[in-house]
Design an enzyme around this catalytic site. Structure first.
Site, mmCIF file in Angstrom:
data_model
loop_
_atom_site.group_PDB
_atom_site.id
_atom_site.type_symbol
_atom_site.label_atom_id
_atom_site.label_comp_id
_atom_site.label_asym_id
_atom_site.label_seq_id
_atom_site.Cartn_x
_atom_site.Cartn_y
_atom_site.Cartn_z
ATOM 1 N N PHE A 262 -10.412 -1.746 4.394
ATOM 2 C CA PHE A 262 -11.146 -3.003 4.234
ATOM 3 C C PHE A 262 -10.225 -3.984 3.478
ATOM 4 C CE2 PHE A 262 -15.118 -2.602 6.478
ATOM 5 C CZ PHE A 262 -14.872 -1.365 7.051
ATOM 6 N N LYS B 151 -3.594 -3.381 16.204
ATOM 7 C CA LYS B 151 -4.163 -2.189 15.561
ATOM 8 C C LYS B 151 -5.081 -1.453 16.548
ATOM 9 C CE LYS B 151 -2.251 -2.583 11.538
ATOM 10 N NZ LYS B 151 -1.254 -1.624 11.101
ATOM 11 N N TYR C 243 -2.787 -9.660 15.742
ATOM 12 C CA TYR C 243 -2.641 -8.602 14.719
ATOM 13 C C TYR C 243 -3.730 -7.542 14.920
ATOM 14 C CZ TYR C 243 -3.268 -6.086 10.379
ATOM 15 O OH TYR C 243 -3.443 -5.068 9.469
ATOM 16 N N PHE D 209 2.685 3.241 7.622
ATOM 17 C CA PHE D 209 2.285 1.918 7.120
ATOM 18 C C PHE D 209 3.084 0.782 7.758
ATOM 19 C CE2 PHE D 209 1.523 4.638 3.317
ATOM 20 C CZ PHE D 209 0.205 4.331 3.071
ATOM 21 N N LEU E 182 3.710 -5.452 10.676
ATOM 22 C CA LEU E 182 3.506 -6.851 10.266
ATOM 23 C C LEU E 182 2.013 -7.050 10.078
ATOM 24 C CD1 LEU E 182 5.910 -8.574 12.836
ATOM 25 C CD2 LEU E 182 6.435 -7.588 10.586
ATOM 26 N N ILE F 20 0.841 -1.204 0.000
ATOM 27 C CA ILE F 20 0.000 0.000 0.000
ATOM 28 C C ILE F 20 0.878 1.257 0.000
ATOM 29 C CG2 ILE F 20 -1.903 1.190 1.166
ATOM 30 C CD1 ILE F 20 -2.595 -1.552 2.485
ATOM 31 N N SER G 66 -7.223 -0.990 10.467
ATOM 32 C CA SER G 66 -7.850 -2.080 9.711
ATOM 33 C C SER G 66 -9.287 -2.279 10.151
ATOM 34 C CB SER G 66 -7.052 -3.355 9.993
ATOM 35 O OG SER G 66 -7.741 -4.485 9.519
HETATM 36 P P1 NAD Z 1 3.418 -4.643 3.455
HETATM 37 O O1 NAD Z 1 3.996 -5.723 4.278
HETATM 38 O O2 NAD Z 1 3.428 -4.799 1.970
HETATM 39 O O3 NAD Z 1 4.126 -3.253 3.801
HETATM 40 C C1 NAD Z 1 4.655 -2.970 5.069
HETATM 41 C C2 NAD Z 1 6.045 -2.394 4.862
HETATM 42 O O4 NAD Z 1 6.585 -2.078 6.145
HETATM 43 C C3 NAD Z 1 7.002 -3.377 4.183
HETATM 44 O O5 NAD Z 1 7.687 -2.728 3.152
HETATM 45 C C4 NAD Z 1 7.957 -3.785 5.312
HETATM 46 O O6 NAD Z 1 9.242 -4.085 4.834
HETATM 47 C C5 NAD Z 1 7.913 -2.559 6.200
HETATM 48 N N1 NAD Z 1 8.215 -2.826 7.612
HETATM 49 C C6 NAD Z 1 7.765 -3.857 8.379
HETATM 50 N N2 NAD Z 1 8.247 -3.748 9.625
HETATM 51 C C7 NAD Z 1 9.000 -2.617 9.653
HETATM 52 C C8 NAD Z 1 9.761 -1.970 10.649
HETATM 53 N N3 NAD Z 1 9.835 -2.457 11.894
HETATM 54 N N4 NAD Z 1 10.417 -0.825 10.335
HETATM 55 C C9 NAD Z 1 10.354 -0.331 9.076
HETATM 56 N N5 NAD Z 1 9.659 -0.903 8.085
HETATM 57 C C10 NAD Z 1 8.980 -2.031 8.368
HETATM 58 O O7 NAD Z 1 1.923 -4.393 3.959
HETATM 59 P P2 NAD Z 1 0.761 -3.529 3.312
HETATM 60 O O8 NAD Z 1 -0.272 -4.468 2.795
HETATM 61 O O9 NAD Z 1 1.305 -2.490 2.436
HETATM 62 O O10 NAD Z 1 0.149 -2.875 4.635
HETATM 63 C C11 NAD Z 1 0.561 -1.614 5.096
HETATM 64 C C12 NAD Z 1 -0.129 -1.300 6.390
HETATM 65 O O11 NAD Z 1 -1.528 -1.370 6.217
HETATM 66 C C13 NAD Z 1 0.202 -2.281 7.529
HETATM 67 O O12 NAD Z 1 0.313 -1.557 8.723
HETATM 68 C C14 NAD Z 1 -0.999 -3.191 7.558
HETATM 69 O O13 NAD Z 1 -1.210 -3.738 8.828
HETATM 70 C C15 NAD Z 1 -2.110 -2.227 7.184
HETATM 71 N N6 NAD Z 1 -3.253 -2.906 6.571
HETATM 72 C C16 NAD Z 1 -3.073 -3.725 5.496
HETATM 73 C C17 NAD Z 1 -4.156 -4.382 4.941
HETATM 74 C C18 NAD Z 1 -3.971 -5.327 3.786
HETATM 75 O O14 NAD Z 1 -4.853 -6.163 3.558
HETATM 76 N N7 NAD Z 1 -2.909 -5.253 3.014
HETATM 77 C C19 NAD Z 1 -5.426 -4.186 5.473
HETATM 78 C C20 NAD Z 1 -5.578 -3.341 6.577
HETATM 79 C C21 NAD Z 1 -4.479 -2.705 7.119
HETATM 80 C C1 WQD Z 2 -11.270 -12.885 2.037
HETATM 81 C C2 WQD Z 2 -12.337 -13.965 1.884
HETATM 82 C C3 WQD Z 2 -11.900 -15.948 3.193
HETATM 83 C C4 WQD Z 2 -8.242 -17.050 1.026
HETATM 84 C C5 WQD Z 2 -7.678 -10.082 6.034
HETATM 85 C C6 WQD Z 2 -7.390 -9.596 7.428
HETATM 86 C C7 WQD Z 2 -7.804 -8.156 7.566
HETATM 87 C C8 WQD Z 2 -7.158 -7.310 6.480
HETATM 88 C C9 WQD Z 2 -7.405 -7.876 5.113
HETATM 89 C C10 WQD Z 2 -5.091 -6.480 7.385
HETATM 90 C C11 WQD Z 2 -12.715 -14.652 3.197
HETATM 91 C C12 WQD Z 2 -11.833 -16.254 1.714
HETATM 92 C C13 WQD Z 2 -9.387 -16.432 1.483
HETATM 93 C C14 WQD Z 2 -8.376 -18.302 0.353
HETATM 94 C C15 WQD Z 2 -10.761 -18.192 0.615
HETATM 95 N N1 WQD Z 2 -5.747 -7.251 6.622
HETATM 96 N N2 WQD Z 2 -10.615 -16.980 1.286
HETATM 97 N N3 WQD Z 2 -9.629 -18.815 0.171
HETATM 98 O O1 WQD Z 2 -9.735 -12.453 5.978
HETATM 99 O O2 WQD Z 2 -11.260 -10.701 4.943
HETATM 100 O O3 WQD Z 2 -9.080 -10.025 5.806
HETATM 101 O O4 WQD Z 2 -7.008 -9.257 5.081
HETATM 102 O O5 WQD Z 2 -5.510 -5.660 8.152
HETATM 103 O O6 WQD Z 2 -7.423 -7.741 8.821
HETATM 104 O O7 WQD Z 2 -8.109 -10.406 8.351
HETATM 105 O O8 WQD Z 2 -9.141 -11.350 3.760
HETATM 106 O O9 WQD Z 2 -8.328 -12.135 1.575
HETATM 107 O O10 WQD Z 2 -7.832 -13.520 3.639
HETATM 108 O O11 WQD Z 2 -10.159 -13.426 2.770
HETATM 109 O O12 WQD Z 2 -11.871 -18.692 0.433
HETATM 110 O O13 WQD Z 2 -7.379 -18.923 -0.067
HETATM 111 O O14 WQD Z 2 -11.796 -15.009 1.055
HETATM 112 O O15 WQD Z 2 -12.484 -17.005 3.895
HETATM 113 O O16 WQD Z 2 -14.093 -14.953 3.110
HETATM 114 P P1 WQD Z 2 -9.888 -11.224 5.188
HETATM 115 P P2 WQD Z 2 -8.760 -12.619 2.908
#
Ligand code: NAD
Ligand code: WQD
Length: 341
Positions: free
Chosen positions: A179, A153, A149, A80, A83, A12, A124
């Protein structure tokens, strides 16, 4: 205007850096490369024509943060770095609290010392827990969370709320509850690059589509949803990135600003698979498997607050998300490869 982007090489973060540059901001990145590669920087430069300054290091390293704030005039921070694997957090909770909570505290402490009070935090939808009805509204009580996790948050949100209350006229803190971010930049130059087996649905589907894995496991078809499979609010990562640029309007507006960043509607697992089949042009094998522990049947965002206050809403459809995910996958079948840029 310089914006410090922690975790700016991640999925992101990298898309947000592109949008920041396109909007005229100057991102400065700190990333420890735990879940990303340096090659991402070149890709950002290829898309935008500008290469952000990168500090390779940890957000828990207050000395490094102090150097960054001393050497650069930072107007705001987008945080961002963290973990994000829900299942892994159950196995190694301390690592999650250390990076996600302690890291967030280190950052805020150094910001405070340097009188930088504008902070946007990656939260999240998971903070809404198991008990709230859908769609989720920002005013709902958070908690009842099933993973470390998610608690990390929740705790970070609470730490930042308390900090804002301690200096109410200074801090402008935005808590952005994402989301389900999916898709990739339309250039196919940046995208999601999961290490090992993908935890999330769309990255898994894309690896099946390209032939790396034999089939998608659909976790349950007996949920209380129209087709029995889980329903989620998928959001194109570029729309999400634009949500951060929109949130920068809150700079210097003291307060806690909490927004859902989602589309406001949901799609089932089978609908996502069907959209991906359209994008890649061939069938995607799947098997119905038992439910995954901790999953709930359906949730999506009430996205009206972000629309009203930030003028932001999603623009891209599930078809766009699948198209851009597939484009990224076929152009980078093995993800980013350092040293080959
Ligand atoms: P990502 O793992 O791709 O990006 C996180 C980045 O942070 C990576 O580049 C990693 O190397 C870096 N990082 C990790 N620990 C670090 C540290 N201690 N110091 C410096 N850098 C560090 O994840 P993402 O999907 O881009 O998510 C970004 C943020 O959004 C995260 O905080 C995640 O929890 C939150 N988020 C993600 C999702 C999702 O589904 N991708 C959903 C909700 C919230
Ligand atoms: C989506 C749907 C699964 C994989 C997670 C975190 C949430 C946020 C986003 C960080 C669900 C189904 C999945 C597969 C499947 N991340 N599924 N087969 O669980 O909604 O959210 O990621 O903050 O906190 O919990 O996302 O993509 O894992 O699942 O059927 O191989 O797909 O059961 O219904 P989720 P997801």
């Amino acid at each position: 205007m310089n914006i410090l982007v922690t975790g700016g090489l991640g999925y992101i973060g990298s898309h947000t850096c592109v949008k920041l540059i396109e909007a005229g901001y100057t991102p400065i990145i700190i990333d420890n490369l735990y879940n990303s590669k340096k090659a991402v920087l070149e890709r950002i430069a290829q898309i935008t024509g500008k290469c952000p300054q990168l500090y390779i290091g940890d957000v828990r390293d207050k000395k490094l943060l102090t150097t960054i704030f001393s050497n650069n005039e930072i107007s705001a921070v987008i945080h961002f770095a963290g973990l994000k694997a829900v299942g892994e957090s159950v196995t190694i909770p301390l690592a999650y609290y250390d990076t996600n909570v302690y890291g967030s505290l280190c950052l805020a402490e150094v910001m405070q010392k340097h009188k930088v009070y504008n902070l946007i935090f990656s939260s999240s939808a998971t903070v809404y827990g198991e008990k709230n009805p859908t769609p989720y509204i920002e005013t709902f009580q958070t908690g009842n969370i099933t993973s470390p996790y998610g608690w990390s948050k929740f705790m970070t949100e609470q730490c930042y709320i308390d900090l804002q209350h301690s200096e109410p006229n200074q801090w402008s803190i935005s808590l952005l509850r994402y989301f389900n971010p999916v898709g990739a930049h339309p250039s196919g130059l940046i995208g999601e690059d999961p290490q090992g087996t993908p935890n999330n649905l769309m990255p898994y589907i894309s690896q099946v589509a390209i032939g790396k894995r034999p089939f998608v496991s659909v976790y349950g078809d007996d949920y209380a949803t129209p087709d029995g499979t889980g329903v989620r609010d998928y959001i194109h990562v570029d729309d999400l990135a634009e949500g951060h640029v929109a949130t920068l309007q809150m700079i210097n507006r003291a307060g806690i600003h909490c927004y859902n960043l989602g589309s406001g509607s949901g799609n089932s697992v089978l609908e996502v698979i069907a959209a991906y089949e359209n994008a890649c042009g061939h069938p995607i094998p799947y098997k119905i498997m038992p439910r995954r522990a901790g999953d709930i049947d359906a949730f999506w965002a009430d996205a009206s607050k972000a629309k009203k206050e930030l003028g932001w809403q999603t623009r891209q459809t599930l078809a766009d998300m699948a198209r851009d995910s597939w484009n990224w996958q076929i152009k980078n079948p093995n993800g980013y490869i350092d040293g080959k840029e």
